[in-house]
Design an enzyme around this catalytic site. Structure first.
Site, PDB file in Angstrom:
ATOM      1  CE1 TYR A  73      -3.052  -2.463   3.675  1.00  0.00           C
ATOM      2  CE2 TYR A  73      -4.984  -2.538   2.264  1.00  0.00           C
ATOM      3  CZ  TYR A  73      -3.630  -2.303   2.436  1.00  0.00           C
ATOM      4  OH  TYR A  73      -2.860  -1.904   1.370  1.00  0.00           O
ATOM      5  CG  HIS A 112       0.972  -2.016   1.598  1.00  0.00           C
ATOM      6  ND1 HIS A 112      -0.207  -2.647   1.915  1.00  0.00           N
ATOM      7  CD2 HIS A 112       1.921  -2.975   1.568  1.00  0.00           C
ATOM      8  CE1 HIS A 112       0.029  -3.950   2.063  1.00  0.00           C
ATOM      9  NE2 HIS A 112       1.311  -4.175   1.852  1.00  0.00           N
TER      10      HIS A 112
END
Length: 170
Positions: A73, A112
Site C-alpha cells: 500500500y 488511494h
C-alpha cells in the site's frame, strides 16, 4: 552546468521532521504521530527524495495483508510543486516497484487518490495502475471527499483467481 541529481535517502529519527514538513505542504490531509512512528519501522519502503541535496519529496509504503493477498500500500508519494515533472516521482515509484519485483511475493500494489487529482491518476496509469473502485467519502475535511483506488497487479493470476474483484470504469 552540472546535471541535476535525484537521490533517495532513508527516513530516520534525525530527518523525520523533514518528512512531516513535506507531507504538510504536499498533501491536503494530515498524518498522525502513529503514521510517522510506523514509517520509521518500514526500512526501504519509506524514502525521502532529494534534488541536488534538497529534500523535495517522499514515498511511504506498508505491507498489507488483505483480501487473502500480500499487497503493498502506497500511503504517500509526493513531491513539492516546483520540483514536479523532473522524474522524482518516477524514481520513487520505480524504487517501490523494484522492491516488489525483487521480493516476488506481492500480489499487487495499490493506493488511494483524490478523484480530482488527474495528474496523479495519469502518472500512475503510465505505470500500469488501473482504477479498480471509487470510495465515497474516503477523505475527511477535504473536497472532493471521494477517492479512486488505483491498483497494479504484480502476479499473473490464474483464471478464476481475483474473479471477485470488481472493475469499475470511470
Amino acid at each position: 552546468m552540472k546535471g541535476s541529481r535525484i537521490e533517495l535517502g532513508d527516513v530516520t529519527p534525525h530527518n523525520i521532521k523533514q518528512l512531516k514538513r513535506l507531507n504538510q505542504v504536499i498533501f491536503p490531509v494530515s498524518y498522525n504521530d502513529k503514521f510517522y512512528k510506523d514509517v520509521l519501522e518500514v526500512g526501504e519502503l519509506a524514502k525521502l527524495a532529494y534534488f541536488n541535496d534538497i529534500a523535495v519529496g517522499a514515498v511511504c509504503c506498508r505491507v498489507d495483508h488483505s483480501q487473502n493477498q500480500k499487497r503493498l500500500y502506497i500511503m504517500t508519494l509526493g513531491c513539492l510543486a516546483p520540483y514536479r515533472r523532473l522524474g522524482i516521482g518516477t524514481k520513487m515509484l520505480n524504487h517501490v516497484l523494484n522492491i516488489c519485483e525483487k521480493d516476488g511475493t506481492f500480489d499487487n500494489i495499490y493506493l488511494h487518490v483524490q478523484i480530482s487529482n488527474e495528474s496523479a491518476i495519469d502518472f500512475y496509469r503510465k505505470f500500469g495502475f488501473e482504477i479498480i473502485e471509487t470510495k465515497k467519502n474516503y477523505y475527511k475535511r477535504i473536497e472532493p471527499a471521494d477517492a479512486h483506488v488505483l491498483q497494479k497487479n504484480l502476479k499473473i493470476s490464474s483464471p478464476g483467481q481475483n474473479a471477485d474483484v470488481q472493475k469499475s470504469e470511470n
